[in-house]
Design an enzyme around this catalytic site. Structure first.
Site, PDB file in Angstrom:
ATOM      1  N   ASN A  56       1.282   0.282  -0.495  1.00 31.62           N
ATOM      2  CA  ASN A  56       0.777   1.617  -0.160  1.00 31.62           C
ATOM      3  C   ASN A  56       0.943   2.488  -1.397  1.00 31.62           C
ATOM      4  O   ASN A  56       2.059   2.866  -1.748  1.00 31.62           O
ATOM      5  CB  ASN A  56       1.597   2.160   1.024  1.00 31.62           C
ATOM      6  CG  ASN A  56       1.290   3.618   1.317  1.00 31.62           C
ATOM      7  OD1 ASN A  56       0.313   4.176   0.824  1.00 31.62           O
ATOM      8  ND2 ASN A  56       2.125   4.238   2.143  1.00 31.62           N
ATOM      9  N   TRP A  57      -0.162   2.782  -2.036  1.00 32.04           N
ATOM     10  CA  TRP A  57      -0.092   3.500  -3.316  1.00 32.04           C
ATOM     11  C   TRP A  57       0.096   5.002  -3.117  1.00 32.04           C
ATOM     12  O   TRP A  57       0.305   5.739  -4.073  1.00 32.04           O
ATOM     13  CB  TRP A  57      -1.341   3.222  -4.153  1.00 32.04           C
ATOM     14  CG  TRP A  57      -1.477   1.785  -4.585  1.00 32.04           C
ATOM     15  CD1 TRP A  57      -0.631   0.747  -4.263  1.00 32.04           C
ATOM     16  CD2 TRP A  57      -2.506   1.216  -5.412  1.00 32.04           C
ATOM     17  NE1 TRP A  57      -1.083  -0.422  -4.838  1.00 32.04           N
ATOM     18  CE2 TRP A  57      -2.234  -0.169  -5.541  1.00 32.04           C
ATOM     19  CE3 TRP A  57      -3.650   1.732  -6.042  1.00 32.04           C
ATOM     20  CZ2 TRP A  57      -3.054  -1.024  -6.288  1.00 32.04           C
ATOM     21  CZ3 TRP A  57      -4.455   0.879  -6.779  1.00 32.04           C
ATOM     22  CH2 TRP A  57      -4.160  -0.481  -6.909  1.00 32.04           C
ATOM     23  N   LYS A  58      -0.008   5.460  -1.890  1.00 31.67           N
ATOM     24  CA  LYS A  58       0.156   6.893  -1.582  1.00 31.67           C
ATOM     25  C   LYS A  58      -0.720   7.746  -2.509  1.00 31.67           C
ATOM     26  O   LYS A  58      -1.809   7.328  -2.880  1.00 31.67           O
ATOM     27  CB  LYS A  58       1.636   7.280  -1.652  1.00 31.67           C
ATOM     28  CG  LYS A  58       2.519   6.352  -0.819  1.00 31.67           C
ATOM     29  CD  LYS A  58       3.899   6.874  -0.605  1.00 31.67           C
ATOM     30  CE  LYS A  58       4.686   5.872   0.237  1.00 31.67           C
ATOM     31  NZ  LYS A  58       6.010   6.357   0.576  1.00 31.67           N
TER      32      LYS A  58
ATOM     33  N   SER B 171      11.756   1.265   0.961  1.00 34.56           N
ATOM     34  CA  SER B 171      12.496   0.829  -0.233  1.00 34.56           C
ATOM     35  C   SER B 171      12.567  -0.691  -0.405  1.00 34.56           C
ATOM     36  O   SER B 171      13.570  -1.218  -0.865  1.00 34.56           O
ATOM     37  CB  SER B 171      13.892   1.450  -0.261  1.00 34.56           C
ATOM     38  OG  SER B 171      13.796   2.869  -0.287  1.00 34.56           O
TER      39      SER B 171
ATOM     40  N   GLY C  58       5.942   0.879  -0.902  1.00 33.67           N
ATOM     41  CA  GLY C  58       5.428   2.078  -1.565  1.00 33.67           C
ATOM     42  C   GLY C  58       5.704   2.017  -3.057  1.00 33.67           C
ATOM     43  O   GLY C  58       4.966   1.391  -3.817  1.00 33.67           O
ATOM     44  N   GLY C  59       6.791   2.638  -3.476  1.00 39.93           N
ATOM     45  CA  GLY C  59       7.131   2.765  -4.891  1.00 39.93           C
ATOM     46  C   GLY C  59       6.991   1.486  -5.702  1.00 39.93           C
ATOM     47  O   GLY C  59       6.368   1.482  -6.775  1.00 39.93           O
TER      48      GLY C  59
ATOM     49  N   GLU D 106       4.735   9.826   6.527  1.00 40.91           N
ATOM     50  CA  GLU D 106       4.340  11.066   5.830  1.00 40.91           C
ATOM     51  C   GLU D 106       3.231  11.794   6.579  1.00 40.91           C
ATOM     52  O   GLU D 106       3.158  13.023   6.560  1.00 40.91           O
ATOM     53  CB  GLU D 106       3.950  10.731   4.380  1.00 40.91           C
ATOM     54  CG  GLU D 106       5.193  10.450   3.539  1.00 40.91           C
ATOM     55  CD  GLU D 106       5.072   9.293   2.559  1.00 40.91           C
ATOM     56  OE1 GLU D 106       3.945   8.966   2.138  1.00 40.91           O
ATOM     57  OE2 GLU D 106       6.111   8.704   2.206  1.00 40.91           O
TER      58      GLU D 106
END
Ligand code: PGA
Length: 252
Positions: A10-12, A215, A236-237, A99
């Site tokens: 998920n590159w957000k 995470s 994500g990150g 989010e």
């Protein structure tokens, strides 16, 4: 139970079109040798078409949107329709991400509409649920998750349920570097599997992939994936760094 693992990035709200192309090329390369698992990436809307040109030939990489509207078209300023997302190359859509719930105030009813909209237009929902730290500390984790699951998947047919992807993402673990322990993850995933059995038939519930998110990184992915009911990861990150995501894709 023969569930095919899914590693999802998920590159957000990251990457310009050019950066997205570069990252997508790295993911396709990393996934070239992958045969026993699926890979999904969810770039920002603006980069979907460009990324699709890069992933379209890949047997393992699927393109996802980070959200989806329920309507085909109309007066929905700021929203993107399932038809548009398919047109841009998406076959999946993240729905109900924490989010969206906590920063943008999307509630269970709206998330349910998005889930049903995705199914109506044959996109696979990656339906996210998760408890906050306060809820966990108050001993309400399972209750919260059950509510989110029952309302988010209300009206979903057994046929549709076969393809849904559920992502358990404890809110306190997202972007915080604080991962759930493998025991915490498995405990929740087993509970969710049981819940899915009670909502659909057992032979359907045992096919549904339940991802863990929060995470996930190259150091913890192997242990998480070793758990019976953890069928993949929503990252994500660590999905923004080609090297880390490559390692996560190749979890052992
Ligand atoms: P994180 O995000 O891996 O950066 O914690 C996961 C997610 O929000 O899907």
């Amino acid at each position: 139970m023969g569930r095919r693992p899914l590693v999802a990035g998920n590159w957000k709200m990251h990457t310009t079109i050019q950066e997205a192309r570069k990252l997508a090329e790295a993911v396709v390369k990393a996934g070239a040798d992958v045969i026993d698992r699926d890979i999904m990436i969810a770039p920002p809307f603006t980069a979907l078409s460009a990324v699709f040109e890069i992933v379209r030939g890949s047997p393992s990489v699927r393109l996802a949107a980070q959200n989806i509207c329920w309507a085909e078209k109309g007066a929905f300023t700021g929203e993107i329709s399932p038809v548009m997302l398919k047109d841009a190359g998406c076959s999946m859509a993240i729905i109900g991400h924490s989010e969206r719930r906590h920063v943008f105030g999307e509630d269970d009813a709206m998330i349910n509409k998005r889930v049903l909209g995705a199914f109506e237009f044959e996109l696979v929902p990656v339906f996210c649920i998760g408890e906050t730290l306060d809820e966990r500390e108050a001993g309400k984790t399972m209750e919260i998750l059950e509510n989110q699951m029952r309302s988010g998947l209300a009206g979903v047919t057994a046929d549709q349920a076969q393809t849904v992807v559920v992502a358990y993402e404890p809110v306190w673990a997202i972007g915080t570097g604080k991962t759930a322990t493998v025991e915490q993850a498995q405990e929740v995933h087993a509970f969710l599997r049981g819940l899915l059995v009670s909502m659909f038939e057992k032979n359907i519930a045992t096919q549904i992939r339940i991802l863990y998110g929060g995470s996930v990184n190259p150091e913890n992915v192997d242990a998480l994936m070793s758990q019976e009911d953890v069928d993949g990861a929503l990252v994500g990150g660590a999905s923004l760094k080609a090297e880390s995501f490559d390692r996560i894709i190749h979890f052992q």
